[in-house]
Design an enzyme around this catalytic site. Structure first.
Site, PDB file in Angstrom:
ATOM      1  N   ASP A   1       6.996 -14.149  -1.682  1.00 13.98           N
ATOM      2  CA  ASP A   1       6.076 -13.016  -1.536  1.00 13.98           C
ATOM      3  C   ASP A   1       4.757 -13.432  -0.874  1.00 13.98           C
ATOM      4  O   ASP A   1       4.453 -14.610  -0.733  1.00 13.98           O
ATOM      5  CB  ASP A   1       5.821 -12.428  -2.925  1.00 13.98           C
TER       6      ASP A   1
ATOM      7  N   GLU B   1      -0.608 -13.048   3.165  1.00 15.60           N
ATOM      8  CA  GLU B   1      -1.569 -12.314   4.005  1.00 15.60           C
ATOM      9  C   GLU B   1      -3.019 -12.494   3.570  1.00 15.60           C
ATOM     10  O   GLU B   1      -3.909 -11.865   4.119  1.00 15.60           O
ATOM     11  CB  GLU B   1      -1.263 -10.800   3.957  1.00 15.60           C
TER      12      GLU B   1
ATOM     13  N   ASP C   1       5.399  -2.783  -0.047  1.00 16.56           N
ATOM     14  CA  ASP C   1       5.175  -1.885  -1.185  1.00 16.56           C
ATOM     15  C   ASP C   1       4.837  -0.471  -0.719  1.00 16.56           C
ATOM     16  O   ASP C   1       3.669  -0.142  -0.503  1.00 16.56           O
ATOM     17  CB  ASP C   1       4.043  -2.422  -2.055  1.00 16.56           C
TER      18      ASP C   1
END
Length: 906
Positions: free
Chosen positions: A588, A591, A655
């Site tokens: 995951d 960024e 998401d």
């Protein structure tokens, strides 16, 4: 002079003034004054006005002088402090006004027209038009002009390289959210081409010249006065030399060279990044030229797609798209949600361009493509009718990129992915059923697995994000521990669970990210180890740069520029795989690198931020290889950079809201899926049902069921997610109806497995995505190429998912040049195109198709390949096993003309 006696008190000036004011006051009127006198005095006291507005106005007039007297600055308006403050506030604006360009610039050159062969390109300079161009030979044995297309060209007479100076403002909002502004105080506008050199062996063209800043208006006025004085003194020759030396001049070099198999033209731009500024009154300062504008021509009707995972913009023409990876935000313009979130947590809502995977590559419908190979911040500006401008933050004075020559969009993608890397097929077991995402511990996992197994739902994997344990934050949200060690109190007998589900063909999957959560307990062991060894990025005080996405959660970010950190986190991942037996995991984030951080390598975060997702994927890929699982296991990533496809086996879209909208819901997921495929992310999938629920907005059973239908066709793997509020969201195992629908969609996904595996092999060899935009095969059909609500699986299967609530039909556009059949029934579409595909576009048709739950709209080309025909046959077998297609609820008919007018469809 009168002498004051010893007894007479001395009076200070202030006491004297006070006594004088007391004497000047009128005597108070006693109550014994005559009544007539009191009436005359009261006549001068004005009664308050009756109007409320007038009373407010009167109050302001009475109060304002006192406020000004209290708060007005006590320094004179001409004081040095006031003038200094005024200058600091106004200097940037005044500087930009002073240096504002009054023309779009000019190219100056006496170099004769010439042309050079550079691979499969012909690079030409035309002195008459003052243009540089690159024509691409569509055939290696091309000798006719018909097989040459223009891949790139400059705007006639306009500089194609401009450099500037100005601050690069980085606004670091809530963690993971950034906004960057390129402010230019000055910019060059004159480009000279002094020399064009050709290296026949290296197939390289080098253009050299000068970049000159034109004089500001006030400088031109003063220059005329100077010229007049020089004429009077008869010293014009000396004056001309002075004027030439007084300008801001930077040398540059522009290189074009063949790359790869000859289908790409590499360009390099470097310039003097620190030069003397404009000479004024014998004063000159050094100017840092830290920004570049790369300008070239673009047809007025040219449509632009790509630039990574774009959720809200499909055709980018008319937009200026920033290239910066970050959190996509919650809402992304959906109101009033975005306003409320930004008010509480600035930047958390995101905007139309925020994305996890910003990639500096685009393709136009005319098969033209330009991409940057730097990782620095840039903005692709398509707002002008006749040109494109790439604005680049370049503090090092060096920018690289490539121009692609091709005759079709598939050829563009093949050439592009040859450079950035291509994704390999996934292990076959990953497509054998649903990957069930859940948290809650061993008891819940066994219970849900039994419910679905008893219903004959095929389960390929159990993705257990909370394998390392869970914690409740101060705002009541459950979070997994970011400590990357198995929590044996949460999963008491992990090995037994793995063996039990493994006997039914189900694999266990885990989760990891590049953060380490701070904790004083044993959960913070890895954090403390990384802190002691300087394995996390640091702030300006040389401390761990602590991030936090919500109250009660603080964490550090791994510094992947540190070789010691890279080796250590690789060991952690390998240890996770060996101890858990996991066959897949989510890698995951990626960024969050702050722009004011200090890196071990000494690099500028501005030049590393967009590269961090790629570095994180490379770490995971090496761990996969070290564990001996490269052909057996895989991981999937949320963020991506230019060369992420080289390392990442699978991507997912991040998401989304649990909603139907196009800003951040199911429609935005479809758009991002199509856009990312144009930038090399060929294998993608989404969280089925969306992820982000908010107070008052949770996942409904209808949304979950329609998303199940979408993902059965569009996704490389079929993975669910509980979402951030699992107890509020509808889950696939909640009701018998949802379980039955899940089984139907998983069966569709498994039936398409041979076809999807063939498409994965095609992605490996040609770079074409599994799920494809209509644009790829119908670029000159304006309707088809701008549709982001339907898509192709491979070349032959067209899918139009239901993307609106309480809807039992969809409108489908069948593009020209092909005959389409209903994949469920083999019924031919009632209306077909009457002209073949051409550059002018053929005539496609709109049809309306019934789409009850469980029967998604799917068409297949009549001229489809063997594997696609087999996939269509497998769908019909599923239909027969379910009792056949419900004829009364499955009609394919021409679209009502009124509907076309109302919906604005042509």
């Amino acid at each position: 002079m009168r002498r004051r006696s010893a007894r007479e008190p001395s009076r200070s000036p202030s006491r004297a003034r006070k006594a004088k004011r007391e004497k000047s006051k009128p005597p108070p009127q006693s109550s014994s004054s005559p009544p007539r006198a009191r009436e005359r005095a009261s006549a001068f006291v004005a009664e308050p006005p009756r109007s409320p507005l007038k009373r407010i106005h009167q109050s302001i007039r009475r109060t304002l002088p006192r406020v000004v007297a209290i708060y007005a600055p006590k320094v004179p308006i001409v004081s040095s402090a006031f003038l200094l403050t005024l200058w600091v506030l106004c200097a940037p604006t005044l500087s930009r006004m002073y240096h504002a360009l009054h023309t779009e610039g000019v190219v100056v050159s006496d170099v004769a027209s010439t042309a050079f062969d550079v691979g499969r390109f012909v690079v030409s300079w035309n002195r008459d038009d003052q243009t540089l161009s690159a024509q691409y030979k569509t055939s290696r044995w091309c000798i006719m002009r018909e097989c040459v297309t223009e891949a790139w060209s400059t705007v006639p007479g306009v500089p194609f390289v401009r450099v500037g100076s100005g601050p690069i403002h980085v606004h670091q909002l809530i963690a993971g959210h950034f906004r960057i502004t390129l402010a230019k105080n000055l910019r060059t506008s004159i480009q000279t081409i002094d020399d064009i050199a050709y290296d026949a062996i290296e197939k390289r063209v080098t253009i050299r010249g000068k970049l000159i800043k034109e004089d500001a208006k006030i400088d031109r006025w003063m220059s005329k006065l100077g010229d007049f004085g020089a004429k009077l003194r008869e010293s014009m020759a000396k004056r001309e030399v002075y004027k030439a030396q007084a300008k801001l001049v930077a040398a540059y070099e522009f290189v074009l060279a063949s790359d790869g198999d000859g289908d790409r033209l590499r360009f390099e731009i470097n310039w003097d990044d620190r030069v003397p500024g404009v000479l004024r009154a014998s004063r000159r300062r050094i100017v840092g030229l830290n920004q570049l504008e790369f300008v070239y021509a673009m047809d007025a009707d040219e449509r632009v797609y790509g630039l990574g995972e774009q959720f809200s913009s499909y055709d980018h023409r008319g937009r200026r798209v920033p290239i910066i990876t970050g959190e996509q935000g919650i809402g992304r313009g959906r109101q009033p949600m975005s306003f409320a979130l930004n008010s509480a947590f600035p930047g958390s809502a995101g905007s139309w361009h925020t994305t996890y995977s910003a990639i500096p590559h685009y393709v136009t419908h005319k098969a033209r493509s330009v991409f940057l190979t730097n990782y620095t911040y840039s903005e692709f500006d398509f707002s002008d009718e006749d040109r494109a401008v790439i604005h680049i933050a370049a503090p090092t004075g060096f920018v690289t990129g490539q121009i692609i020559g091709a005759s079709s969009i598939p050829a563009v993608l093949e050439a592009y992915t040859e450079f950035v890397g291509r994704m390999n097929p996934l292990p076959e077991w990953a497509l054998d059923g649903v990957v069930l995402g859940m948290t809650g511990g061993q008891t819940k996992v066994r219970s849900v697995h039994k419910i679905l197994s008893d219903a004959n739902v095929k389960i390929a994997g159990l993705w257990l994000q909370d394998w390392g344990g869970v914690r409740n934050t101060s705002i009541g949200i459950e979070r997994v521990w970011w400590n990357w060690r198995l929590d044996e109190t949460h999963y008491e007998d992990w090995d037994a669970l793995r063996e039990d589900v493994g006997r039914q063909g189900t694999q266990l999957m885990t989760y990891i990210n590049p953060f380490l959560m701070e904790s004083a307990s044993e959960k913070g062991t890895l954090y403390r180890h990384a802190e002691q060894n300087n394995y996390m990025v640091r702030n300006v005080r040389d401390e761990v740069y602590k991030l936090g996405s919500e109250p009660g959660v603080t964490f550090g970010l791994l510094d992947l520029s540190n070789p010691g950190c890279v080796q250590w986190i690789e060991d952690v991942i390998v240890d996770m795989l060996e101890k858990t037996g996991a066959m897949a995991w989510m890698a995951d984030f990626g960024e969050y690198l702050p722009f004011d951080a200090k890196l071990h390598s000494g690099e500028l975060p501005l030049e590393v931020h967009n590269r961090y997702p790629e570095d994180w994927a490379e770490v995971n890929r090496r761990a996969l290889r070290r564990a001996g699982l490269e052909d057996k296991a895989f991981f999937w990533s949320r963020s991506a950079s230019l060369k992420s496809p080289t390392y990442t086996p699978l991507f997912w879209l991040g998401d989304q809201l649990v909603s139907w909208d196009g800003q951040d819901g199911i429609k935005s997921a479809v758009m991002a899926l199509l856009q990312s495929g144009l930038s090399g992310l060929t294998l993608q999938h989404s969280d089925i049902g969306g992820y982000t629920a908010t107070p008052g907005r949770v996942r409904t059973p209808e949304l979950l069921m329609r998303w199940m239908e979408l993902s059965a066709f569009s996704d490389a793997i079929y993975r669910t997610h509980q979402g951030n509020r699992p107890h509020h969201n509808a889950q696939p195992w909640n009701t018998p109806e949802l379980v039955a629908h899940l089984k139907t969609c998983v069966d569709i996904h498994v039936a398409l497995k041979p076809y999807k595996l063939e498409l994965m092999r095609e992605a490996q060899t040609s770079g074409l995505p599994l799920t494809r935009a209509m644009l790829i095969y119908y670029p000159y059909d304006v309707v088809a190429s701008n549709l982001a609500t339907q898509f192709l699986i491979g070349r032959d299967i067209l899918v139009a998912p239901v993307l609106d609530k309480k809807t039992a039909h969809v409108h489908v556009y069948l593009p020209p040049g092909d005959v389409w059949l209903d994949a469920w029934t083999t019924q031919q579409a009632p209306v077909q195109p009457d002209s073949q595909l051409s550059e002018d576009g053929g005539r496609g048709v709109w049809v309306t198709v019934d789409a009850p739950l469980g029967w998604p709209v799917v068409f297949i080309r009549k001229a489809a390949g063997k594997t696609a025909i087999s996939a269509s046959g497998a769908l019909r077998d599923l239909a027969m096993a379910r009792g056949g297609v419900p004829a009364a609820k499955r009609r394919v008919r021409p679209m009502d003309p009124v509907d076309r007018i109302v919906l604005g469809l042509t």
